[in-house]
Design a protein around this motif. Structure first.
Motif, PDB file in Angstrom:
ATOM      1  N   ASN A   1     -12.074  -4.020  58.754  1.00 30.76           N
ATOM      2  CA  ASN A   1     -10.810  -4.687  59.051  1.00 30.76           C
ATOM      3  C   ASN A   1     -10.788  -6.141  58.597  1.00 30.76           C
ATOM      4  N   GLN A   2     -11.811  -6.562  57.846  1.00 30.48           N
ATOM      5  CA  GLN A   2     -11.877  -7.932  57.342  1.00 30.48           C
ATOM      6  C   GLN A   2     -11.670  -8.004  55.833  1.00 30.48           C
ATOM      7  N   THR A   3     -12.230  -7.033  55.119  1.00 32.25           N
ATOM      8  CA  THR A   3     -12.202  -7.063  53.656  1.00 32.25           C
ATOM      9  C   THR A   3     -11.830  -5.693  53.112  1.00 32.25           C
ATOM     10  N   LEU A   4     -11.023  -5.695  52.065  1.00 35.31           N
ATOM     11  CA  LEU A   4     -10.639  -4.470  51.382  1.00 35.31           C
ATOM     12  C   LEU A   4     -11.049  -4.605  49.922  1.00 35.31           C
ATOM     13  N   ARG A   5     -11.933  -3.730  49.470  1.00 41.88           N
ATOM     14  CA  ARG A   5     -12.382  -3.724  48.078  1.00 41.88           C
ATOM     15  C   ARG A   5     -11.849  -2.458  47.415  1.00 41.88           C
ATOM     16  N   ILE A   6     -10.960  -2.631  46.467  1.00 44.53           N
ATOM     17  CA  ILE A   6     -10.272  -1.507  45.821  1.00 44.53           C
ATOM     18  C   ILE A   6     -10.699  -1.438  44.367  1.00 44.53           C
ATOM     19  N   GLN A   7     -11.130  -0.259  43.947  1.00 45.54           N
ATOM     20  CA  GLN A   7     -11.468  -0.028  42.541  1.00 45.54           C
ATOM     21  C   GLN A   7     -10.611   1.115  42.019  1.00 45.54           C
ATOM     22  N   LEU A   8      -9.871   0.852  40.952  1.00 40.57           N
ATOM     23  CA  LEU A   8      -9.011   1.848  40.326  1.00 40.57           C
ATOM     24  C   LEU A   8      -9.527   2.119  38.921  1.00 40.57           C
ATOM     25  N   THR A   9      -9.843   3.373  38.642  1.00 36.20           N
ATOM     26  CA  THR A   9     -10.228   3.797  37.299  1.00 36.20           C
ATOM     27  C   THR A   9      -9.067   4.603  36.745  1.00 36.20           C
ATOM     28  N   LEU A  10      -8.420   4.103  35.699  1.00 32.59           N
ATOM     29  CA  LEU A  10      -7.148   4.695  35.305  1.00 32.59           C
ATOM     30  C   LEU A  10      -6.966   4.751  33.794  1.00 32.59           C
ATOM     31  N   ARG A  11      -6.127   5.696  33.405  1.00 35.94           N
ATOM     32  CA  ARG A  11      -5.681   5.852  32.017  1.00 35.94           C
ATOM     33  C   ARG A  11      -4.173   6.083  32.064  1.00 35.94           C
ATOM     34  N   PRO A  12      -3.383   4.998  32.025  1.00 42.26           N
ATOM     35  CA  PRO A  12      -1.934   5.129  32.228  1.00 42.26           C
ATOM     36  C   PRO A  12      -1.226   5.740  31.026  1.00 42.26           C
ATOM     37  N   ALA A  13      -0.118   6.432  31.332  1.00 44.84           N
ATOM     38  CA  ALA A  13       0.792   6.896  30.291  1.00 44.84           C
ATOM     39  C   ALA A  13       2.079   6.091  30.306  1.00 44.84           C
ATOM     40  N   SER A  14       2.273   5.263  31.358  1.00 44.11           N
ATOM     41  CA  SER A  14       3.461   4.427  31.489  1.00 44.11           C
ATOM     42  C   SER A  14       3.034   3.028  31.905  1.00 44.11           C
ATOM     43  N   SER A  15       3.815   2.028  31.499  1.00 43.57           N
ATOM     44  CA  SER A  15       3.495   0.638  31.837  1.00 43.57           C
ATOM     45  C   SER A  15       4.181   0.182  33.117  1.00 43.57           C
ATOM     46  N   MET A  16       4.835   1.095  33.837  1.00 46.40           N
ATOM     47  CA  MET A  16       5.486   0.776  35.107  1.00 46.40           C
ATOM     48  C   MET A  16       5.002   1.747  36.171  1.00 46.40           C
ATOM     49  N   GLY A  17       4.683   1.232  37.363  1.00 46.26           N
ATOM     50  CA  GLY A  17       4.350   2.138  38.449  1.00 46.26           C
ATOM     51  C   GLY A  17       3.450   1.518  39.493  1.00 46.26           C
ATOM     52  N   VAL A  18       3.617   1.981  40.736  1.00 47.10           N
ATOM     53  CA  VAL A  18       2.774   1.540  41.847  1.00 47.10           C
ATOM     54  C   VAL A  18       1.465   2.323  41.805  1.00 47.10           C
ATOM     55  N   LEU A  19       0.351   1.608  41.773  1.00 45.78           N
ATOM     56  CA  LEU A  19      -0.961   2.242  41.770  1.00 45.78           C
ATOM     57  C   LEU A  19      -1.475   2.446  43.188  1.00 45.78           C
ATOM     58  N   PHE A  20      -1.362   1.407  44.004  1.00 43.84           N
ATOM     59  CA  PHE A  20      -1.958   1.410  45.341  1.00 43.84           C
ATOM     60  C   PHE A  20      -1.089   0.532  46.234  1.00 43.84           C
ATOM     61  N   ALA A  21      -0.845   0.987  47.465  1.00 42.16           N
ATOM     62  CA  ALA A  21      -0.015   0.183  48.373  1.00 42.16           C
ATOM     63  C   ALA A  21      -0.411   0.449  49.818  1.00 42.16           C
ATOM     64  N   LEU A  22      -0.344  -0.597  50.622  1.00 42.34           N
ATOM     65  CA  LEU A  22      -0.458  -0.478  52.068  1.00 42.34           C
ATOM     66  C   LEU A  22       0.945  -0.589  52.646  1.00 42.34           C
ATOM     67  N   VAL A  23       1.319   0.373  53.482  1.00 42.00           N
ATOM     68  CA  VAL A  23       2.672   0.419  54.033  1.00 42.00           C
ATOM     69  C   VAL A  23       2.586   0.413  55.551  1.00 42.00           C
TER      70      VAL A  23
END
Length: 471
Positions: free
Chosen positions: A308-330
């Motif tokens: 609950n102190q630190t969030l370490r996010i690693q995304l390994t991706l190969r996009p087909a579009s230059s627009m879009g939400v990858l990761f979100a906290l809601v």
């Protein structure tokens, strides 16, 4: 003497964000004055200057928000729209890289239903009892899930062939006796393997690529008698009862492809015809090992990530579009944190591809980089309190200068991958769904979308189509 004169002053205003020239009129009303030999008396009763609310003039095609001295337009990315360069109209989001979406019409995709229910149900009826045989080719990267079930009902005799930790596992129940057996090499390597299960006398023999890896003694029959007929139920890609009824619990969802199947004597021609006319039941012809996000829908997880102190996010991706939400906290109707791809920077209005990190609708870090190049890229984002650090392929991103930024609550949120739910468009800079391959790790742990609270059925957990060979 002049009484009740009306003076009109024209004012031209240049709005800072939209660069739109706005014309307004200021009117001085009820001004009167009277001259005499002794003095001049001026009586000004009222001066009014009407406020400008640009959004009331419908300057935006979709959502409009008034800002101090200006306004800002939004387009709903969840409907496949993006803001045009005039910053008012909406345009259709188009993929930058076409993916190879060709299907194999003679294949069966086992992971079509996120609910884990079977994708195929068959019933065999015999006047004379026969032994059970099954043979098929299987291709998967998924380490866990149900391949097929065969037998009667939950309280009778049955077998379930599953994938567990990348290896074949047979769970069986004959009357009151139950057993779990696993052996043989790992088969979740993305290659085709020929699998067979056959009753031989009072034994079940399982083979991988025609080599026997398990031989299990059994007592009883998989067929049950019903009105003088021997019956057997067979389901593919799931079991006909709740997963809690398995001998050893596994996640039933299996992202796998099956072809050249033969159940008993091959009596499934109607299923083959159904698959041939339903693309959603078919596999991609060529696949890579990654989760696939098709540009509609999302996956969400409703659990914390252990810190609950630190969030370490690693995304390994190969996009087909230059627009879009990858990761979100809601949290409820807010998006306190998001990582997105965008073809412009909403703050600087720089029209080029960016990776954006945002707290709410405020950009806190960014990197001007084009990731739509058929190459796999790695994003690392670390969030601590009200600060964040972005790296793209080990290169540091730009930290934005933001004052009075509140820290993110890392306890009360849901995690969304590939898009956001139906929240206000102004709650985050980007609302479009992501298109492309992506694997997500949070605090060192892979988020397997098979374990999500919910995901769109078209999101594939372990198989992603390649970029088309025509490029």
């Amino acid at each position: 003497m002049v009484t009740g004169s009306r003076v009109t002053t024209r004012v031209w205003m240049w709005t800072s964000v939209m660069k739109l020239l706005v014309f307004a009129e200021q009117q001085t009303v009820g001004t009167s004055w009277e001259a005499s030999n002794a003095c001049v008396r001026r009586d000004t009763s009222m001066t009014t200057s009407p406020k400008l609310f640009e959004c009331e003039s419908r300057v935006c095609e979709e959502e409009c928000v008034n800002t101090p001295g200006s306004f800002r337009c939004y387009c709903d990315g969840r409907q496949g729209k993006r803001l045009a360069q005039d910053m008012m109209r909406c345009e259709v989001i188009e993929d930058r890289l076409p993916l190879d979406m060709r299907r194999n019409s003679r294949s069966l995709y086992l992971g079509r239903m996120f609910s884990g229910i079977p994708v195929v149900r068959l019933r065999f009826r015999r006047r004379v009892q026969t032994g059970f045989t099954a043979e098929f080719d299987l291709r998967t990267y998924d380490p866990e899930g149900v391949i097929f079930f065969a037998g009667g009902h939950l309280s009778s005799s049955w077998i379930v062939l599953v994938m567990h930790r990348g290896k074949l596992e047979l769970q069986l129940k004959y009357g009151a006796a139950s057993r779990v057996t696993s052996s043989g090499p790992a088969v979740n390597d993305g290659q085709w393997h020929k699998i067979s299960v056959e009753e031989q006398g009072r034994s079940l023999v399982i083979k991988i690529d025609r080599e026997a890896v398990m031989k299990i003694a059994v007592t009883g029959d998989l067929f049950t008698m019903n009105n003088g007929m021997h019956e057997l139920n067979l389901t593919v890609g799931g079991v006909p009862f709740r997963e809690e009824g398995l001998v050893s619990k596994v996640n039933p969802r299996l992202d796998a492809c099956m072809k050249d199947w033969r159940w008993l004597t091959g009596e499934d021609t109607s299923i083959q015809e159904t698959i041939r006319h339903n693309e959603r039941m078919q596999c991609y012809a060529i696949e890579d090992h990654s989760a696939f996000y098709p540009g509609h829908g999302f996956a969400f997880f409703n659990h914390s990530h252990g810190d609950n102190q630190t969030l370490r996010i690693q995304l390994t991706l190969r996009p087909a579009s230059s627009m879009g939400v990858l990761f979100a906290l809601v949290h409820q109707d807010r998006v306190p944190f998001s990582i997105s791809l965008s073809d412009y920077h909403p703050t600087t209005l720089e029209w080029k591809e960016h990776v954006l990190v945002a707290f709410g609708d405020v950009i806190v870090a960014s990197a001007a980089v084009d990731l739509c190049d058929s190459v796999t890229h790695t994003l690392n984002v670390t969030v601590t309190g009200n600060s964040s650090v972005l790296e793209v392929d080990d290169r540091p991103g730009r930290m934005e200068s933001v004052e009075n930024l509140q820290a993110i609550d890392l306890l009360s949120y849901s995690t969304f991958i590939g898009g956001i739910p139906d929240v206000s468009l102004v709650s985050t800079p980007i609302s479009a769904f992501y298109t492309g391959c992506m694997d997500v790790r949070v605090n060192g742990r892979l988020l397997d979308v098979d374990d999500a609270q919910h995901k769109h059925n078209d999101i594939r957990s372990h198989s992603c189509p390649l970029v088309t060979t025509q490029q």
